[in-house]
Design an enzyme around this catalytic site. Structure first.
Site: not given
Length: 265
Positions: A126, A128, A188, A198
């Protein structure tokens, strides 16, 4: 999970615990969860830790937001200065993008170990909606950026390895609109790891929600001359919620149909 749901993000709200907002556009669940902070997280923190004093957590989140805001404001200004704008264009570009005007959310992301990383995605690809997103990631690799086709090869995903003390700057859709396509929003995604948990912290910032941004400066493409119509972050978020990856294209305007929206070439 029962405890987390006490601080769940409402369907029409911003703050709280829940899955990524883009999840509704994908049939498969993503191997991640997050906590969104807009304003003070105290109310949600009291629900998550009813028997503890969450003031330290809230203080740390506020300090993080304050520092990120200063960095984001300086980064956006430097990017605008790099464009060679006229004084009038620079003045217009800074309306809504100065440090004291920026609005933002802080997004805390968690990507647990996944038994089969090849069959799961932490966060789907996607862009931002923001001007810029400042991202801190823990020592476990997972962020990937889509590198556009160039002389070195076709479009491909590249991993951004974590570096201690570093923040990653991701250009968002609003920056692409403001800079008339000179700075491109970056696609990203996040991949998961078989053995390691993570985490990442994203500061997603933009102008005041109802301030309309108009493109400034020369467009990235000389012919045909394309630009974007003026749009507020609030309205663009509505488009993004409806059109997802087609939202940016939906507000492109050709030169001969731009009218008087303040878009310049």
């Amino acid at each position: 999970m029962d405890q987390k749901l006490k601080a769940a993000r409402p369907s029409n709200g911003i703050s709280g615990y829940g899955l990524a907002r883009i999840s509704c556009f994908f049939s498969k669940l993503m191997w991640s969860e997050g906590f969104t902070i807009s304003g003070s997280p105290l109310d949600h923190a009291l629900k998550l830790w009813p028997d503890a004093n969450p003031s330290r957590f809230c203080d740390v989140m506020q300090e993080c937001s304050d520092e990120m805001k200063q960095v984001a404001g300086r980064v956006v200004r430097l990017m605008l200065l790099s464009m060679g704008l006229t004084p009038e264009e620079m003045k217009r570009a800074e309306e809504g993008t100065r440090v004291d005007q920026l609005s933002a959310v802080l997004q805390l992301n968690s990507y647990p170990p996944c038994p089969d990383p090849n069959r799961a995605m932490g966060l789907a690809a996607h862009t931002d909606s923001s001007l810029v997103t400042l991202l801190f990631q823990s020592g476990t690799s997972g962020l990937q950026l889509l590198r556009r086709q160039d002389q070195h090869g076709p479009a491909r995903w590249v991993t951004v390895p974590p570096r201690p003390g570093a923040l990653i700057v991701l250009a968002g859709d609003l920056l692409q609109i403001l800079t008339n396509g000179r700075y491109k929003s970056v696609a990203h995604r996040a991949v998961v790891n078989r053995n390691h948990h993570r985490v990442s912290v994203a500061y997603i910032c933009g102008p005041p929600p109802h301030h309309k941004l108009s493109p400034v400066g020369k467009p990235a493409s000389p012919a045909p001359c394309l630009a974007y119509r003026a749009v507020s972050w609030a309205d663009y978020l509505g488009l993004k919620a409806e059109l997802f990856d087609k939202a940016l294209a939906s507000i492109m305007v050709a030169e001969d149909s731009r009218g008087d929206e303040g878009i310049c070439c």
